[in-house]
Design a protein around this motif. Structure first.
Motif, mmCIF file in Angstrom:
data_model
loop_
_atom_site.group_PDB
_atom_site.id
_atom_site.type_symbol
_atom_site.label_atom_id
_atom_site.label_comp_id
_atom_site.label_asym_id
_atom_site.label_seq_id
_atom_site.Cartn_x
_atom_site.Cartn_y
_atom_site.Cartn_z
ATOM 1 N N MET A 1 -34.623 -10.714 -2.768
ATOM 2 C CA MET A 1 -35.620 -10.553 -1.825
ATOM 3 C C MET A 1 -35.730 -8.845 -1.692
ATOM 4 N N PRO A 2 -37.294 -8.725 -2.285
ATOM 5 C CA PRO A 2 -37.396 -7.358 -1.825
ATOM 6 C C PRO A 2 -37.852 -6.575 -0.109
ATOM 7 N N GLU A 3 -37.204 -5.739 0.226
ATOM 8 C CA GLU A 3 -37.426 -5.608 1.687
ATOM 9 C C GLU A 3 -37.434 -3.992 1.984
ATOM 10 N N LEU A 4 -38.067 -3.661 3.109
ATOM 11 C CA LEU A 4 -38.417 -2.162 3.642
ATOM 12 C C LEU A 4 -37.174 -2.027 4.451
ATOM 13 N N ARG A 5 -36.680 -1.023 4.055
ATOM 14 C CA ARG A 5 -35.570 -0.448 4.907
ATOM 15 C C ARG A 5 -35.743 1.026 5.595
ATOM 16 N N ARG A 6 -35.150 1.359 6.876
ATOM 17 C CA ARG A 6 -36.342 2.897 7.823
ATOM 18 C C ARG A 6 -35.023 3.474 7.224
ATOM 19 N N ASP A 7 -34.628 5.254 7.071
ATOM 20 C CA ASP A 7 -33.563 5.510 6.799
ATOM 21 C C ASP A 7 -33.585 6.108 7.714
ATOM 22 N N LEU A 8 -32.597 6.007 9.208
ATOM 23 C CA LEU A 8 -32.484 6.157 10.332
ATOM 24 C C LEU A 8 -32.362 7.997 10.504
ATOM 25 N N ILE A 9 -32.128 8.989 8.995
ATOM 26 C CA ILE A 9 -31.909 10.012 9.709
ATOM 27 C C ILE A 9 -33.140 11.279 9.342
ATOM 28 N N SER A 10 -34.130 10.623 8.457
ATOM 29 C CA SER A 10 -34.968 11.278 7.718
ATOM 30 C C SER A 10 -36.547 10.103 7.911
ATOM 31 N N GLU A 85 -45.270 -11.860 6.603
ATOM 32 C CA GLU A 85 -45.737 -11.479 7.460
ATOM 33 C C GLU A 85 -44.547 -10.073 7.451
ATOM 34 N N VAL A 86 -44.924 -9.725 8.187
ATOM 35 C CA VAL A 86 -44.740 -7.716 7.934
ATOM 36 C C VAL A 86 -42.870 -8.799 8.794
ATOM 37 N N GLY A 87 -42.993 -9.007 9.411
ATOM 38 C CA GLY A 87 -41.535 -9.441 10.375
ATOM 39 C C GLY A 87 -40.350 -8.669 10.461
ATOM 40 N N LYS A 88 -40.889 -7.497 10.891
ATOM 41 C CA LYS A 88 -39.808 -6.714 11.273
ATOM 42 C C LYS A 88 -39.241 -6.835 12.113
ATOM 43 N N ARG A 91 -30.977 -4.979 12.115
ATOM 44 C CA ARG A 91 -29.814 -5.257 11.507
ATOM 45 C C ARG A 91 -28.849 -4.162 12.365
ATOM 46 N N GLY A 92 -27.824 -3.993 13.469
ATOM 47 C CA GLY A 92 -27.566 -3.714 13.960
ATOM 48 C C GLY A 92 -28.483 -2.372 14.084
ATOM 49 N N ILE A 93 -27.870 -1.295 13.982
ATOM 50 C CA ILE A 93 -29.010 -0.025 13.820
ATOM 51 C C ILE A 93 -29.943 -0.050 13.543
ATOM 52 N N TYR A 94 -30.021 -0.941 12.485
ATOM 53 C CA TYR A 94 -30.633 -0.632 11.189
ATOM 54 C C TYR A 94 -32.488 -1.090 11.598
ATOM 55 N N ASP A 95 -33.320 -0.263 10.787
ATOM 56 C CA ASP A 95 -34.544 -1.393 11.169
ATOM 57 C C ASP A 95 -34.982 -1.690 9.312
ATOM 58 N N MET A 96 -35.499 -2.773 9.444
ATOM 59 C CA MET A 96 -36.654 -3.546 7.732
ATOM 60 C C MET A 96 -37.037 -4.236 8.554
ATOM 61 N N MET A 97 -38.069 -4.726 7.577
ATOM 62 C CA MET A 97 -39.626 -5.559 7.448
ATOM 63 C C MET A 97 -39.273 -5.853 6.085
ATOM 64 N N ASN A 98 -40.673 -6.434 5.612
ATOM 65 C CA ASN A 98 -40.748 -7.490 4.792
ATOM 66 C C ASN A 98 -41.874 -6.862 3.630
ATOM 67 N N ASP A 141 -57.246 -6.738 5.945
ATOM 68 C CA ASP A 141 -55.924 -7.906 5.610
ATOM 69 C C ASP A 141 -55.336 -6.387 7.614
ATOM 70 N N GLU A 142 -54.785 -7.820 8.102
ATOM 71 C CA GLU A 142 -54.763 -7.009 9.490
ATOM 72 C C GLU A 142 -53.244 -6.093 9.116
ATOM 73 N N ARG A 143 -52.468 -7.087 8.134
ATOM 74 C CA ARG A 143 -50.770 -6.731 8.424
ATOM 75 C C ARG A 143 -51.268 -4.730 7.581
ATOM 76 N N LEU A 144 -51.754 -4.653 7.399
ATOM 77 C CA LEU A 144 -51.541 -3.532 6.220
ATOM 78 C C LEU A 144 -52.425 -2.333 7.018
ATOM 79 N N ARG A 145 -51.150 -1.299 7.156
ATOM 80 C CA ARG A 145 -51.735 0.182 7.675
ATOM 81 C C ARG A 145 -52.283 1.462 7.142
ATOM 82 N N TYR A 146 -52.242 1.573 5.650
ATOM 83 C CA TYR A 146 -52.374 2.468 4.599
ATOM 84 C C TYR A 146 -52.612 1.400 3.466
ATOM 85 N N ALA A 147 -53.258 2.752 2.449
ATOM 86 C CA ALA A 147 -53.363 2.128 1.042
ATOM 87 C C ALA A 147 -53.502 3.562 0.433
ATOM 88 N N LEU A 148 -52.766 4.352 -0.672
ATOM 89 C CA LEU A 148 -52.424 4.345 -1.517
ATOM 90 C C LEU A 148 -52.710 4.274 -2.653
#
Length: 337
Positions: A1-10, A85-88, A91-98, A141-148
């Motif tokens: 399942m694809p995911e969005l994962r946030r890099d804590l450093i950058s 749903e975004v579902g942020k 996971r421990g110290i890490y953040d992720m969302m759908n 679509d209220e779930r969206l923040r930016y379109a590129l």
């Protein structure tokens, strides 16, 4: 399942898991027969793409049939899924969302034309109007923040069909590169009470060393500090933060300067692969006035990057780019001098 994962450093969000192992390794070595059999984007092959989302077409023709001028379809290799749903979550110290969002292909001509600059200005105008339409629609679509909106043009690639098209990716977040640009513009405005981009335009018009093309509404120039050789930036002369707000008469001049700018790059560099990116304001969420000054401090624009040099370890490690040609020389060559 694809995911969005946030890099804590950058603080970058990474899209991961979009392919299986088999799909990934198969994409590294595509079969020659699959490359050039037929172009799914050409008129008459409408059933070979996913059903269209939107199109400009003759009034007496039905969706997913011939008779269109510009056609928008979902990407078969979409990095985002429209349902859910975004579902942020943490996971421990890490953040992720759908990976909620939209990934669309904007097919820019019914004919098998490889480069946008080969299209007449009237056709490019239609493409720009489709950009506006899709940006406005996805704002609902209220779930969206930016379109590129971006283009990966690879006319000589054996892996691509080469049919001119651009892409739209709508995300549940504002990408880090865009956010950094927005914050830089906001800080400049807070300090000087002027738009950073308007000041850049005035400086370029004063210097007269890096301008490649100019008309009533737009200026195309090689930036003072480019990351890549022959990089270009196109900006509206009249201050505007939101590309969606441009009038049709303004878009006519944008179509003209975009065609000329891309034609100059194609001529000087022998039709190179390139990218262009349209940077406009994010969707105003979580509430319409959360960034009260954005319409004053930001200024939409298009960045064009010919792909003629590689990013090396130095660039990746330091964030500093080595650009071998002075921007003024690049502009001179694009002007044919």
């Amino acid at each position: 399942m694809p995911e969005l994962r946030r890099d804590l450093i950058s603080h970058r969000w990474i899209i991961t898991g979009t392919q299986s192992e088999e799909e990934f390794f198969s994409s590294l070595n595509p079969k020659p027969k699959e490359m050039m059999d037929e172009c799914f984007f050409c008129e008459g092959n409408e059933t070979k793409t996913l059903p269209e989302i939107y199109s400009i077409r003759k009034f007496d023709t039905r969706p997913n049939t011939p008779g269109w001028q510009v056609r928008v379809v979902p990407s078969k290799s979409a990095a985002f899924k429209i349902d859910g749903e975004v579902g942020k979550v943490g996971r421990g110290i890490y953040d992720m969302m759908n990976n909620i969002g939209a990934h669309e292909l904007i097919i820019e001509s019914p004919h098998h034309i490889k480069n946008l600059c080969e299209l007449p200005p009237e056709q490019i105008l239609l493409i720009l109007k489709v950009y506006q339409t899709r940006l406005r629609d996805l704002n609902n679509d209220e779930r969206l923040r930016y379109a590129l909106i971006f283009k990966n043009q690879r006319p000589k690639s054996s892996v691509r069909y080469g049919h001119t098209h651009s892409q739209l990716a709508a995300l549940p977040l504002t990408p880090k590169a865009v956010k950094e640009e927005l914050i830089s513009a906001k800080n400049y405005f807070s300090y000087k009470e002027r738009c950073l981009f308007c000041d850049i335009i005035r400086q370029e018009q004063k210097d007269k060393k890096r301008i490649v093309e100019e008309n009533l509404d737009y200026i195309s120039f090689v930036p003072f500090a480019t990351k890549f050789p022959f990089e270009l930036c196109i900006m509206p002369k009249k201050h505007n933060a939101d590309f969606r707000a441009e009038s049709e008469s303004s878009l006519k001049n944008l179509a003209q300067i975009l065609k000329i700018s891309l034609s100059k790059i194609s001529l000087v560099l022998n039709d190179p692969p390139l990218n262009y990116i349209l940077h406009t304001i994010p969707y105003m969420r979580p509430k319409p006035d959360y960034w009260k000054t954005i319409h004053n401090d930001f200024h939409w624009h298009i960045e064009i990057y010919p792909q003629i040099s590689e990013i090396t370890g130095f660039e990746r490690g330091s964030g500093c780019y080595i650009q071998p040609l002075l921007p003024e020389i690049c502009a001179k060559l694009l002007l044919g001098k």
